[in-house]
Enzyme design. Structure first.
Site, PDB file in Angstrom:
ATOM      1  N   GLY A 154       0.880  -1.179   0.000  1.00 55.12           N
ATOM      2  CA  GLY A 154       0.000   0.000   0.000  1.00 55.12           C
ATOM      3  C   GLY A 154       0.910   1.219   0.000  1.00 55.12           C
ATOM      4  N   ILE A 156       2.631   2.738   2.473  1.00 53.92           N
ATOM      5  CA  ILE A 156       3.909   2.640   3.198  1.00 53.92           C
ATOM      6  C   ILE A 156       4.842   1.669   2.475  1.00 53.92           C
ATOM      7  CG2 ILE A 156       5.016   2.118   5.417  1.00 53.92           C
ATOM      8  CD1 ILE A 156       2.321   2.822   6.786  1.00 53.92           C
ATOM      9  N   ARG A 177      -3.688  -9.002  -0.824  1.00 52.64           N
ATOM     10  CA  ARG A 177      -4.960  -9.694  -1.032  1.00 52.64           C
ATOM     11  C   ARG A 177      -5.422  -9.477  -2.478  1.00 52.64           C
ATOM     12  NH1 ARG A 177      -9.139  -8.149   3.461  1.00 52.64           N
ATOM     13  NH2 ARG A 177      -8.318  -6.198   2.738  1.00 52.64           N
ATOM     14  N   THR A 235       7.261  -3.385  10.483  1.00 54.72           N
ATOM     15  CA  THR A 235       6.967  -2.064  11.057  1.00 54.72           C
ATOM     16  C   THR A 235       5.450  -1.851  11.090  1.00 54.72           C
ATOM     17  OG1 THR A 235       7.203  -1.098   8.845  1.00 54.72           O
ATOM     18  CG2 THR A 235       9.115  -0.943  10.317  1.00 54.72           C
ATOM     19  N   ARG A 237       2.419  -4.324  12.488  1.00 53.82           N
ATOM     20  CA  ARG A 237       1.838  -4.683  13.784  1.00 53.82           C
ATOM     21  C   ARG A 237       2.512  -5.959  14.288  1.00 53.82           C
ATOM     22  NH1 ARG A 237       0.379  -0.268  13.959  1.00 53.82           N
ATOM     23  NH2 ARG A 237      -1.708   0.616  14.221  1.00 53.82           N
ATOM     24  N   GLU A 266       3.084  -4.827  23.343  1.00 55.77           N
ATOM     25  CA  GLU A 266       3.802  -3.561  23.466  1.00 55.77           C
ATOM     26  C   GLU A 266       3.336  -2.909  24.760  1.00 55.77           C
ATOM     27  OE1 GLU A 266       3.320  -1.170  19.955  1.00 55.77           O
ATOM     28  OE2 GLU A 266       4.194  -2.699  18.672  1.00 55.77           O
ATOM     29  N   HIS A 285       8.210   0.975  18.549  1.00 56.30           N
ATOM     30  CA  HIS A 285       7.081   1.514  17.780  1.00 56.30           C
ATOM     31  C   HIS A 285       7.234   3.029  17.529  1.00 56.30           C
ATOM     32  CE1 HIS A 285       2.645   0.553  16.702  1.00 56.30           C
ATOM     33  NE2 HIS A 285       3.116   1.505  15.929  1.00 56.30           N
ATOM     34  N   ILE A 286       8.330   3.375  16.844  1.00 62.16           N
ATOM     35  CA  ILE A 286       8.581   4.797  16.546  1.00 62.16           C
ATOM     36  C   ILE A 286       8.407   5.093  15.057  1.00 62.16           C
ATOM     37  CG2 ILE A 286      10.160   5.172  18.489  1.00 62.16           C
ATOM     38  CD1 ILE A 286      12.435   5.010  16.208  1.00 62.16           C
ATOM     39  N   GLY A 287       7.702   4.194  14.349  1.00 58.02           N
ATOM     40  CA  GLY A 287       7.581   4.315  12.891  1.00 58.02           C
ATOM     41  C   GLY A 287       7.276   5.724  12.401  1.00 58.02           C
TER      42      GLY A 287
HETATM   43  C1  DGY Z   1      -0.108   3.755  12.979  1.00 57.04           C
HETATM   44  O1  DGY Z   1      -0.345   4.916  12.594  1.00 57.04           O
HETATM   45  O2  DGY Z   1      -0.889   2.823  12.766  1.00 57.04           O
HETATM   46  C2  DGY Z   1       1.141   3.559  13.745  1.00 57.04           C
HETATM   47  O3  DGY Z   1       1.560   2.267  13.756  1.00 57.04           O
HETATM   48  C3  DGY Z   1       0.932   4.065  15.151  1.00 57.04           C
HETATM   49  O4  DGY Z   1       0.085   3.206  15.826  1.00 57.04           O
END
Ligand code: DGY
Length: 320
Positions: A154, A156, A177, A235, A237, A266, A285-287
């Site tokens: 998608g 990202i 999918r 990155t 879930r 987490e 979780h600093i994406g």
């Molecule tokens: C999102 O925007 O989904 C990031 O992973 C923060 O939760």
């Protein structure tokens, strides 16, 4: 109008809420608010800005059916019972688009860190284990021309693909999918089956949503089918990979390494073996955690809240 915020958002968002005459109550404690506390906190509010993994499930939504809008501080909405929100007529907003670049940067950073054992080597300095210049130790692998496999191409995933193509001329394969023909035309990504994806990727980067279909998808059986020289990056879930299986796979050198910005649960426990393995790199979780992106997310959140409080269609609404 009144909004409850279950954490912190960028100051620009707070300023814009004030400019719109929306009064704010914020959760200020240094821990995640509990489900009961969230219901209590929202009792006299018109809207909620949900920061972090609060469960916006049927129980919460039924207890807080008076809310006019809920704005998520995330693009992901796996924590939301979207069907229940629809049934109760509570619009849910998210923050798509603005965090794609920053999150892809994090995936790229982890890919490089794993390929060069950067986190592990850094720990060696801290532990006083940097004794000598040693030409045969902590050798990494190079990425030039290696195949990037994207699980979930998608917004990202596409950003990650472009970075890998630009930096290392990496050919891109992907599994979704349904096919992303736009991305195929734009970057020449090749659609493959899941089996082909795991067998052919040198770097496999996960960018899909957490759904019943993707939950626990990366098991020991899957890692066994990946190349021993491959790098697994997640990155998206933490629930998408089985953590116990990943630890086994790294321990048995079934894959070269793994880079994670997301874990399950987490926060991760500080004694988790992944934090001490030479072939793993973990971030908390600093994406999307850049000043620019968090400002942009806060602005979208305010747009969603303002529209929802007026009873208008949210500019960024979760469809489910
Ligand atoms: C999102 O925007 O989904 C990031 O992973 C923060 O939760």
């Amino acid at each position: 109008m009144k909004v409850f915020i279950s954490g912190n958002i960028a100051p620009v968002g707070l300023k814009q809420l004030e400019e719109n005459n929306i009064s704010v109550t914020q959760w200020r404690e240094d821990r995640q608010i509990t489900a009961e506390e969230l219901i209590e906190a929202c009792k006299d509010e018109d809207a909620l800005i949900s920061v972090g993994p609060n469960k916006i499930n049927a129980a919460f939504l039924e207890a807080c059916s008076h809310l006019k809008v809920i704005a998520l501080h995330s693009v992901g909405y796996d924590q939301v019972d979207v069907a229940a929100a629809k049934r109760l007529n509570i619009p849910i907003g998210n923050t798509p688009g603005v965090l794609s670049g920053a999150t892809a940067d994090t995936a790229f950073l982890l890919m490089l860190a794993v390929s060069r054992k950067a986190f592990f080597s850094h720990q060696k300095i801290i532990k006083g284990e940097w004794k000598n210049y040693e030409p045969t130790q902590e050798l990494g692998i190079e990425l030039n021309g290696k195949t990037l496999g994207v699980f979930g191409l998608g917004k990202i995933g596409l950003e990650m693909a472009k970075k890998c193509m630009g930096a290392y001329k990496m050919p891109v394969i992907y599994h979704n999918r349904s096919r992303n023909e736009e991305a195929e035309a734009e970057i020449g990504a090749k659609y493959v089956s899941f089996e082909e994806l795991i067998a052919q990727s040198d770097v496999l980067s996960v960018h899909t949503a957490l759904t019943p279909e993707t939950k626990g998808k990366f098991t020991l059986e899957v890692f066994e089918q990946m190349k021993p020289s491959s790098i697994f990056i997640n990155t998206a879930r933490g629930g998408i990979h089985n953590e116990t299986d990943l630890i086994k796979a790294l321990d048995r050198k079934l894959i070269w390494g793994a880079g994670l910005d997301v874990t399950n649960p987490e926060p991760m426990d500080k004694s988790n073996p992944l934090l001490f393995m030479e072939n793993a790199a973990v971030l908390p979780h600093i994406g999307s955690a850049t000043e620019e992106t968090r400002d942009a997310m806060a602005k979208i959140i305010v747009q969603n809240i303002v529209a929802g409080l007026k009873g208008e269609k949210l500019p960024y609404e979760v469809r489910g």
